[in-house]
Each structure stands twice: as structure tokens, then as C-alpha cells.
Design a protein around this motif. Structure first.
Motif, PDB file in Angstrom:
ATOM      1  N   ALA A  25       0.948  -1.258  -0.006  1.00 36.43           N
ATOM      2  CA  ALA A  25      -0.001   0.150  -0.098  1.00 36.43           C
ATOM      3  C   ALA A  25       0.954   1.125  -0.059  1.00 36.43           C
ATOM      4  CB  ALA A  25      -0.845   0.002   1.261  1.00 36.43           C
ATOM      5  N   ALA A  26       1.977   1.485   0.685  1.00 35.19           N
ATOM      6  CA  ALA A  26       2.660   2.450   0.934  1.00 35.19           C
ATOM      7  C   ALA A  26       3.667   2.716  -0.242  1.00 35.19           C
ATOM      8  CB  ALA A  26       3.710   2.318   2.183  1.00 35.19           C
ATOM      9  N   ASN A  27       3.954   1.619  -0.872  1.00 36.11           N
ATOM     10  CA  ASN A  27       4.805   1.934  -2.178  1.00 36.11           C
ATOM     11  C   ASN A  27       3.943   2.037  -3.681  1.00 36.11           C
ATOM     12  OD1 ASN A  27       7.414   2.081  -0.659  1.00 36.11           O
ATOM     13  ND2 ASN A  27       7.108  -0.152  -0.158  1.00 36.11           N
ATOM     14  N   THR A  28       2.836   1.541  -3.589  1.00 37.47           N
ATOM     15  CA  THR A  28       2.253   1.350  -5.099  1.00 37.47           C
ATOM     16  C   THR A  28       0.942   2.516  -5.208  1.00 37.47           C
ATOM     17  OG1 THR A  28       0.565  -0.189  -4.232  1.00 37.47           O
ATOM     18  CG2 THR A  28       2.766  -0.942  -5.160  1.00 37.47           C
ATOM     19  N   GLU A  29       0.789   3.366  -4.154  1.00 33.52           N
ATOM     20  CA  GLU A  29      -0.417   4.145  -4.424  1.00 33.52           C
ATOM     21  C   GLU A  29      -0.462   4.972  -5.361  1.00 33.52           C
ATOM     22  OE1 GLU A  29      -3.126   7.348  -1.558  1.00 33.52           O
ATOM     23  OE2 GLU A  29      -1.074   7.127  -1.291  1.00 33.52           O
ATOM     24  N   THR A  30       0.403   5.733  -5.758  1.00 35.48           N
ATOM     25  CA  THR A  30       0.622   6.745  -6.808  1.00 35.48           C
ATOM     26  C   THR A  30       0.479   5.859  -8.324  1.00 35.48           C
ATOM     27  OG1 THR A  30       1.845   8.017  -5.654  1.00 35.48           O
ATOM     28  CG2 THR A  30       1.815   8.400  -7.962  1.00 35.48           C
ATOM     29  N   SER A  31       1.190   4.968  -8.431  1.00 32.40           N
ATOM     30  CA  SER A  31       1.305   4.189  -9.795  1.00 32.40           C
ATOM     31  C   SER A  31      -0.250   3.424  -9.984  1.00 32.40           C
ATOM     32  CB  SER A  31       2.302   3.141  -9.608  1.00 32.40           C
ATOM     33  OG  SER A  31       1.965   2.294  -8.680  1.00 32.40           O
ATOM     34  N   LEU A  32      -0.772   2.971  -8.684  1.00 33.22           N
ATOM     35  CA  LEU A  32      -2.279   2.241  -9.122  1.00 33.22           C
ATOM     36  C   LEU A  32      -3.243   3.378  -9.398  1.00 33.22           C
ATOM     37  CD1 LEU A  32      -2.081  -0.385  -6.220  1.00 33.22           C
ATOM     38  CD2 LEU A  32      -1.898  -0.669  -8.590  1.00 33.22           C
ATOM     39  N   LEU A  33      -3.138   4.830  -8.528  1.00 27.91           N
ATOM     40  CA  LEU A  33      -4.223   5.828  -8.851  1.00 27.91           C
ATOM     41  C   LEU A  33      -4.066   5.979 -10.002  1.00 27.91           C
ATOM     42  CD1 LEU A  33      -4.198   7.469  -5.434  1.00 27.91           C
ATOM     43  CD2 LEU A  33      -5.822   5.990  -6.520  1.00 27.91           C
ATOM     44  N   GLN A  34      -2.893   6.000 -10.608  1.00 31.97           N
ATOM     45  CA  GLN A  34      -2.668   6.670 -11.987  1.00 31.97           C
ATOM     46  C   GLN A  34      -3.366   5.695 -12.957  1.00 31.97           C
ATOM     47  OE1 GLN A  34       1.368   7.043 -12.251  1.00 31.97           O
ATOM     48  NE2 GLN A  34       1.754   9.300 -11.308  1.00 31.97           N
ATOM     49  N   ARG A  35      -3.489   4.538 -12.566  1.00 32.63           N
ATOM     50  CA  ARG A  35      -4.052   3.480 -13.532  1.00 32.63           C
ATOM     51  C   ARG A  35      -5.553   3.480 -13.246  1.00 32.63           C
ATOM     52  NH1 ARG A  35       1.308   1.678 -12.684  1.00 32.63           N
ATOM     53  NH2 ARG A  35       2.419   1.243 -14.517  1.00 32.63           N
ATOM     54  N   GLY A  36      -6.096   4.263 -12.395  1.00 34.82           N
ATOM     55  CA  GLY A  36      -7.485   4.058 -12.204  1.00 34.82           C
ATOM     56  C   GLY A  36      -7.825   2.965 -11.229  1.00 34.82           C
ATOM     57  N   VAL A  37      -6.671   2.403 -10.580  1.00 36.21           N
ATOM     58  CA  VAL A  37      -7.053   0.934  -9.650  1.00 36.21           C
ATOM     59  C   VAL A  37      -7.131   1.343  -8.180  1.00 36.21           C
ATOM     60  CG1 VAL A  37      -6.061  -1.367  -9.305  1.00 36.21           C
ATOM     61  CG2 VAL A  37      -5.606  -0.457 -11.494  1.00 36.21           C
ATOM     62  N   ILE A  38      -8.014   0.569  -7.600  1.00 31.31           N
ATOM     63  CA  ILE A  38      -8.005   0.886  -6.069  1.00 31.31           C
ATOM     64  C   ILE A  38      -7.548  -0.429  -5.560  1.00 31.31           C
ATOM     65  CG2 ILE A  38      -9.634   0.753  -4.255  1.00 31.31           C
ATOM     66  CD1 ILE A  38     -11.858   1.778  -6.136  1.00 31.31           C
ATOM     67  N   ARG A  54       4.725   1.016  13.767  1.00 32.00           N
ATOM     68  CA  ARG A  54       5.787   0.450  14.317  1.00 32.00           C
ATOM     69  C   ARG A  54       6.899   0.322  13.140  1.00 32.00           C
ATOM     70  NH1 ARG A  54       5.222  -4.641  17.594  1.00 32.00           N
ATOM     71  NH2 ARG A  54       7.414  -3.947  18.550  1.00 32.00           N
ATOM     72  N   LEU A  55       6.599   0.233  12.083  1.00 28.19           N
ATOM     73  CA  LEU A  55       7.426   0.100  10.740  1.00 28.19           C
ATOM     74  C   LEU A  55       7.780   1.621  10.081  1.00 28.19           C
ATOM     75  CD1 LEU A  55       5.688  -2.856   9.018  1.00 28.19           C
ATOM     76  CD2 LEU A  55       7.955  -2.945  10.162  1.00 28.19           C
ATOM     77  N   GLY A  56       7.232   2.336  10.728  1.00 25.72           N
ATOM     78  CA  GLY A  56       7.423   3.962  10.130  1.00 25.72           C
ATOM     79  C   GLY A  56       6.761   4.193   8.886  1.00 25.72           C
ATOM     80  N   LEU A  57       5.440   3.568   8.277  1.00 24.11           N
ATOM     81  CA  LEU A  57       5.090   3.801   7.306  1.00 24.11           C
ATOM     82  C   LEU A  57       3.961   4.701   7.495  1.00 24.11           C
ATOM     83  CD1 LEU A  57       4.697  -0.152   5.982  1.00 24.11           C
ATOM     84  CD2 LEU A  57       6.441   1.752   5.332  1.00 24.11           C
ATOM     85  N   THR A  58       3.465   5.582   6.498  1.00 19.35           N
ATOM     86  CA  THR A  58       2.528   6.643   6.516  1.00 19.35           C
ATOM     87  C   THR A  58       1.712   5.996   5.490  1.00 19.35           C
ATOM     88  OG1 THR A  58       4.085   8.070   7.524  1.00 19.35           O
ATOM     89  CG2 THR A  58       1.894   8.906   6.545  1.00 19.35           C
ATOM     90  N   LEU A  59       0.339   5.995   5.615  1.00 23.28           N
ATOM     91  CA  LEU A  59      -0.429   5.674   4.654  1.00 23.28           C
ATOM     92  C   LEU A  59      -1.399   6.876   4.626  1.00 23.28           C
ATOM     93  CD1 LEU A  59       0.572   3.020   4.997  1.00 23.28           C
ATOM     94  CD2 LEU A  59      -1.784   1.961   4.340  1.00 23.28           C
ATOM     95  N   SER A  60      -2.017   7.293   3.632  1.00 22.95           N
ATOM     96  CA  SER A  60      -2.821   8.334   3.501  1.00 22.95           C
ATOM     97  C   SER A  60      -4.411   8.025   3.737  1.00 22.95           C
ATOM     98  CB  SER A  60      -3.136   8.828   2.085  1.00 22.95           C
ATOM     99  OG  SER A  60      -3.793   7.805   1.282  1.00 22.95           O
ATOM    100  N   PRO A  61      -5.157   9.038   4.271  1.00 25.97           N
ATOM    101  CA  PRO A  61      -6.534   8.884   4.541  1.00 25.97           C
ATOM    102  C   PRO A  61      -7.149   7.945   3.460  1.00 25.97           C
ATOM    103  CG  PRO A  61      -5.804  10.865   5.222  1.00 25.97           C
ATOM    104  CD  PRO A  61      -4.657  10.392   4.485  1.00 25.97           C
ATOM    105  N   ALA A  62      -7.044   8.356   2.418  1.00 23.20           N
ATOM    106  CA  ALA A  62      -7.527   7.523   1.065  1.00 23.20           C
ATOM    107  C   ALA A  62      -7.132   6.153   1.167  1.00 23.20           C
ATOM    108  CB  ALA A  62      -7.314   8.179  -0.187  1.00 23.20           C
ATOM    109  N   GLN A  63      -5.962   5.750   1.502  1.00 22.71           N
ATOM    110  CA  GLN A  63      -5.483   4.483   1.698  1.00 22.71           C
ATOM    111  C   GLN A  63      -6.504   3.684   2.822  1.00 22.71           C
ATOM    112  OE1 GLN A  63      -1.402   5.283   1.578  1.00 22.71           O
ATOM    113  NE2 GLN A  63      -1.231   3.748   0.243  1.00 22.71           N
ATOM    114  N   TRP A  64      -6.651   4.312   3.919  1.00 22.98           N
ATOM    115  CA  TRP A  64      -7.156   3.743   4.829  1.00 22.98           C
ATOM    116  C   TRP A  64      -8.737   3.738   4.839  1.00 22.98           C
ATOM    117  CZ3 TRP A  64      -4.627   1.031   7.983  1.00 22.98           C
ATOM    118  CH2 TRP A  64      -3.218   1.293   8.534  1.00 22.98           C
ATOM    119  N   SER A  65      -9.099   4.591   3.821  1.00 19.12           N
ATOM    120  CA  SER A  65     -10.647   4.468   3.747  1.00 19.12           C
ATOM    121  C   SER A  65     -11.234   3.250   2.785  1.00 19.12           C
ATOM    122  CB  SER A  65     -10.980   5.689   2.842  1.00 19.12           C
ATOM    123  OG  SER A  65     -10.652   5.697   1.422  1.00 19.12           O
TER     124      SER A  65
END
Length: 87
Positions: A25-38, A54-65
């Protein structure tokens, strides 16, 4: 038009599944959104949020939704040692 969905389950709470799920989720959000994939995460939201912190990863509110909350039958207990990233 319906957007395609890729669903990723977190798997065993004590295994590497939650880490892998979050890293995808943290590493593919932009590339998936550009392709219109959820990207649909499936798992216990509290466990995933705790592990992300604990892993220091930040997910956007859209990802958590797009996280389908499937609560654990019994709360998971995490170890007191450091979390080692799965990847």
C-alpha cells in the motif's frame, strides 16, 4: 465505469502478512491511482495501523478508507522487541 480493485489480505496477524500488505500500500498508491486501480486492504484495521506505526510507514487517509476492517477474534499481542521489516 467501474474501477478495477486489487484486494490484499493481511493474513496471519503474527506473520509477515500485515507488513507485506502495508508495504504494498505504501509503495504503490501513486502508480495504482494513475492507472485508475483501487487497492483494497483487508484485515484488522487496528492491527494494521499499529504495525504501520511500528514500521514507520505512513498511509494516506484515502488508503485507510479502502481498508476493509475484519476484526480479529482475539486481539493480537505484539512482541516487545523491534519489528523487522518483511521486505
Amino acid at each position: 465505469m467501474t474501477r478495477p480493485v486489487i484486494a490484499v489480505t493481511s493474513g496471519e496477524p503474527a506473520g509477515i502478512g500485515p507488513d507485506v500488505c502495508l508495504m504494498i500500500a505504501a509503495n504503490t498508491e501513486t502508480s495504482l491511482l494513475q492507472r485508475g486501480v483501487i487497492l483494497q486492504l483487508i484485515g484488522d484495521r487496528e492491527l494494521l495501523q499499529s504495525r504501520a506505526h511500528r514500521l514507520g510507514l505512513t498511509l494516506s487517509p484515502a488508503q485507510w478508507s479502502h481498508c476493509l476492517h475484519v476484526p480479529l477474534a482475539v486481539p493480537a499481542q505484539h512482541c516487545s522487541g523491534p519489528v523487522m521489516p518483511a521486505i
